[in-house]
Write a protein that holds these residues in place. Sequence first.
Motif, PDB file in Angstrom:
ATOM      1  N   LEU A 114       0.827  -1.209   0.000  1.00 64.70           N
ATOM      2  CA  LEU A 114       0.000   0.000   0.000  1.00 64.70           C
ATOM      3  C   LEU A 114       0.859   1.256   0.000  1.00 64.70           C
ATOM      4  CD1 LEU A 114      -2.874  -0.927   2.478  1.00 64.70           C
ATOM      5  CD2 LEU A 114      -3.152  -0.199   0.102  1.00 64.70           C
ATOM      6  N   ASN A 115       1.922   1.256   0.790  1.00 63.40           N
ATOM      7  CA  ASN A 115       2.825   2.405   0.816  1.00 63.40           C
ATOM      8  C   ASN A 115       3.429   2.665  -0.555  1.00 63.40           C
ATOM      9  OD1 ASN A 115       2.492   2.991   3.528  1.00 63.40           O
ATOM     10  ND2 ASN A 115       4.271   1.809   4.186  1.00 63.40           N
ATOM     11  N   ILE A 116       3.865   1.597  -1.206  1.00 67.75           N
ATOM     12  CA  ILE A 116       4.494   1.743  -2.518  1.00 67.75           C
ATOM     13  C   ILE A 116       3.471   2.133  -3.572  1.00 67.75           C
ATOM     14  CG2 ILE A 116       5.677   0.468  -4.349  1.00 67.75           C
ATOM     15  CD1 ILE A 116       7.084  -1.112  -2.101  1.00 67.75           C
ATOM     16  N   ALA A 117       2.276   1.540  -3.522  1.00 67.36           N
ATOM     17  CA  ALA A 117       1.254   1.799  -4.532  1.00 67.36           C
ATOM     18  C   ALA A 117       0.828   3.261  -4.555  1.00 67.36           C
ATOM     19  CB  ALA A 117       0.040   0.899  -4.296  1.00 67.36           C
ATOM     20  N   ILE A 118       0.807   3.895  -3.381  1.00 72.09           N
ATOM     21  CA  ILE A 118       0.385   5.293  -3.313  1.00 72.09           C
ATOM     22  C   ILE A 118       1.288   6.183  -4.154  1.00 72.09           C
ATOM     23  CG2 ILE A 118       0.270   7.284  -1.740  1.00 72.09           C
ATOM     24  CD1 ILE A 118      -0.810   5.354   0.388  1.00 72.09           C
ATOM     25  N   ASP A 119       2.570   5.851  -4.210  1.00 66.62           N
ATOM     26  CA  ASP A 119       3.537   6.688  -4.917  1.00 66.62           C
ATOM     27  C   ASP A 119       4.045   6.067  -6.212  1.00 66.62           C
ATOM     28  OD1 ASP A 119       3.498   8.692  -2.957  1.00 66.62           O
ATOM     29  OD2 ASP A 119       4.909   7.563  -1.719  1.00 66.62           O
ATOM     30  N   ALA A 120       3.477   4.942  -6.615  1.00 66.76           N
ATOM     31  CA  ALA A 120       3.971   4.258  -7.810  1.00 66.76           C
ATOM     32  C   ALA A 120       3.711   5.085  -9.063  1.00 66.76           C
ATOM     33  CB  ALA A 120       3.299   2.896  -7.937  1.00 66.76           C
ATOM     34  N   ALA A 121       4.576   4.856 -10.060  1.00 67.28           N
ATOM     35  CA  ALA A 121       4.457   5.622 -11.312  1.00 67.28           C
ATOM     36  C   ALA A 121       3.266   5.171 -12.154  1.00 67.28           C
ATOM     37  CB  ALA A 121       5.742   5.488 -12.116  1.00 67.28           C
ATOM     38  N   GLY A 122       2.792   3.964 -11.939  1.00 65.88           N
ATOM     39  CA  GLY A 122       1.676   3.500 -12.746  1.00 65.88           C
ATOM     40  C   GLY A 122       1.235   2.098 -12.360  1.00 65.88           C
ATOM     41  N   LEU A 123       0.271   1.577 -13.102  1.00 64.67           N
ATOM     42  CA  LEU A 123      -0.337   0.281 -12.804  1.00 64.67           C
ATOM     43  C   LEU A 123       0.675  -0.857 -12.847  1.00 64.67           C
ATOM     44  CD1 LEU A 123      -2.814  -1.543 -12.367  1.00 64.67           C
ATOM     45  CD2 LEU A 123      -3.160  -1.520 -14.852  1.00 64.67           C
ATOM     46  N   GLU A 124       1.564  -0.856 -13.846  1.00 57.05           N
ATOM     47  CA  GLU A 124       2.475  -1.989 -14.002  1.00 57.05           C
ATOM     48  C   GLU A 124       3.399  -2.145 -12.801  1.00 57.05           C
ATOM     49  OE1 GLU A 124       4.482  -2.362 -17.714  1.00 57.05           O
ATOM     50  OE2 GLU A 124       2.738  -1.755 -18.882  1.00 57.05           O
ATOM     51  N   GLN A 125       3.871  -1.025 -12.247  1.00 55.93           N
ATOM     52  CA  GLN A 125       4.734  -1.101 -11.071  1.00 55.93           C
ATOM     53  C   GLN A 125       3.980  -1.682  -9.879  1.00 55.93           C
ATOM     54  OE1 GLN A 125       4.509   1.430 -13.090  1.00 55.93           O
ATOM     55  NE2 GLN A 125       6.543   2.189 -13.641  1.00 55.93           N
ATOM     56  N   VAL A 126       2.705  -1.293  -9.720  1.00 54.19           N
ATOM     57  CA  VAL A 126       1.906  -1.793  -8.609  1.00 54.19           C
ATOM     58  C   VAL A 126       1.636  -3.288  -8.781  1.00 54.19           C
ATOM     59  CG1 VAL A 126      -0.335  -1.655  -7.469  1.00 54.19           C
ATOM     60  CG2 VAL A 126       0.839   0.443  -8.141  1.00 54.19           C
ATOM     61  N   VAL A 127       1.273  -3.704  -9.985  1.00 54.48           N
ATOM     62  CA  VAL A 127       0.985  -5.115 -10.230  1.00 54.48           C
ATOM     63  C   VAL A 127       2.231  -5.968 -10.012  1.00 54.48           C
ATOM     64  CG1 VAL A 127       0.342  -6.783 -12.000  1.00 54.48           C
ATOM     65  CG2 VAL A 127      -0.986  -4.689 -11.736  1.00 54.48           C
ATOM     66  N   ALA A 128       3.392  -5.460 -10.412  1.00 56.08           N
ATOM     67  CA  ALA A 128       4.632  -6.213 -10.202  1.00 56.08           C
ATOM     68  C   ALA A 128       4.872  -6.444  -8.708  1.00 56.08           C
ATOM     69  CB  ALA A 128       5.816  -5.467 -10.817  1.00 56.08           C
ATOM     70  N   MET A 129       4.628  -5.439  -7.889  1.00 53.57           N
ATOM     71  CA  MET A 129       4.778  -5.590  -6.451  1.00 53.57           C
ATOM     72  C   MET A 129       3.749  -6.574  -5.905  1.00 53.57           C
ATOM     73  SD  MET A 129       6.061  -4.962  -3.479  1.00 53.57           S
ATOM     74  CE  MET A 129       7.256  -3.690  -3.896  1.00 53.57           C
ATOM     75  N   GLU A 130       2.510  -6.468  -6.358  1.00 50.77           N
ATOM     76  CA  GLU A 130       1.468  -7.384  -5.893  1.00 50.77           C
ATOM     77  C   GLU A 130       1.795  -8.827  -6.276  1.00 50.77           C
ATOM     78  OE1 GLU A 130      -2.366  -4.337  -6.006  1.00 50.77           O
ATOM     79  OE2 GLU A 130      -2.034  -5.745  -7.646  1.00 50.77           O
ATOM     80  N   ASP A 131       2.281  -9.033  -7.509  1.00 51.27           N
ATOM     81  CA  ASP A 131       2.644 -10.387  -7.952  1.00 51.27           C
ATOM     82  C   ASP A 131       3.730 -10.980  -7.060  1.00 51.27           C
ATOM     83  OD1 ASP A 131       0.845 -10.173 -10.015  1.00 51.27           O
ATOM     84  OD2 ASP A 131       2.347  -9.755 -11.562  1.00 51.27           O
ATOM     85  N   ARG A 132       4.749 -10.178  -6.788  1.00 52.85           N
ATOM     86  CA  ARG A 132       5.849 -10.630  -5.930  1.00 52.85           C
ATOM     87  C   ARG A 132       5.348 -11.010  -4.550  1.00 52.85           C
ATOM     88  NH1 ARG A 132       7.694  -7.119  -1.345  1.00 52.85           N
ATOM     89  NH2 ARG A 132       9.889  -7.578  -0.963  1.00 52.85           N
ATOM     90  N   ASN A 133       4.474 -10.175  -3.970  1.00 59.42           N
ATOM     91  CA  ASN A 133       3.990 -10.432  -2.619  1.00 59.42           C
ATOM     92  C   ASN A 133       3.140 -11.697  -2.547  1.00 59.42           C
ATOM     93  OD1 ASN A 133       5.269  -8.137  -1.795  1.00 59.42           O
ATOM     94  ND2 ASN A 133       3.424  -6.928  -1.458  1.00 59.42           N
TER      95      ASN A 133
END
Length: 277
Positions: free
Chosen positions: A231-250
Amino acid sequence: MSQPVTDDADALRGLDFRHLRLVRSGVRLDVQLNRPDAANSLNDRLIMELGRLFSALYWRHDIRLVTLSAAGKHFCAGLDMKERKGRADPTVNGALVAQRRISEIVIAMRRCPQPIIARLNGAASGGGFAIALAADIRIATPDLRMNAAFVKIGLSGCDIGVSYFLPRIAGAGVASEFLLTGRFMDAERALRAGLVSAVAPDDELDVIMEGFVEDMLATSPLGLRLTKEALNIAIDAAGLEQVVAMEDRNQILCTYEPDFEQALEAFRNRSEQRARS
């Protein structure tokens, strides 16, 4: 069993707290600001203790959740103006160091892996407002009054992270209204703006608090920790792909924990019971 945390206790060994009361209950840590005679205002000692506490929690994966409350009638009235009568230091460098000691509190709060549930009452002004906003979830009594008091004493209304947190939680319009004016926000307005999740009298608020605690502790330790991080990272992420990559990893990381298999089996059993009923 709940037990007070002292400087020789297991929870935070070696840290001496005078203005914070800490109680460890298993994987839960209850933190209480404890300067009620001074409206829990931030003197140098309390600033130091808060910074050390939340920095130390970064390494404490045995503590899964933190509740933050205050003794007395007020959550935190901001900087202790009786102790701090003017500039923090006669030099620019010294004053910047003193300023950073305060702002590092909210950075450490966001960086520590434990979700923080803040129980707010009375005044949450200035630095108290900033600390409240840095929590993950806030609940409040009806007498809550929050404001960015900085602009009222000749400073910028943007201080200790409030110009980061407030627009992200409540939107730019609400942030502009309260940061530019220093006006107080009451509990009802805070609820409408999404700054608090619930407003209730003391006894009812305790029940609400325990509900959040129970729900969070029913999750897997890794899943809960990675949810806050993502959630912390998603708030400041540059876009959807960066957020999805973090979610996939988690998600993949979580599937390798024993808690995942246990939770999945429990879910299947509940589904089968509902199907049979």
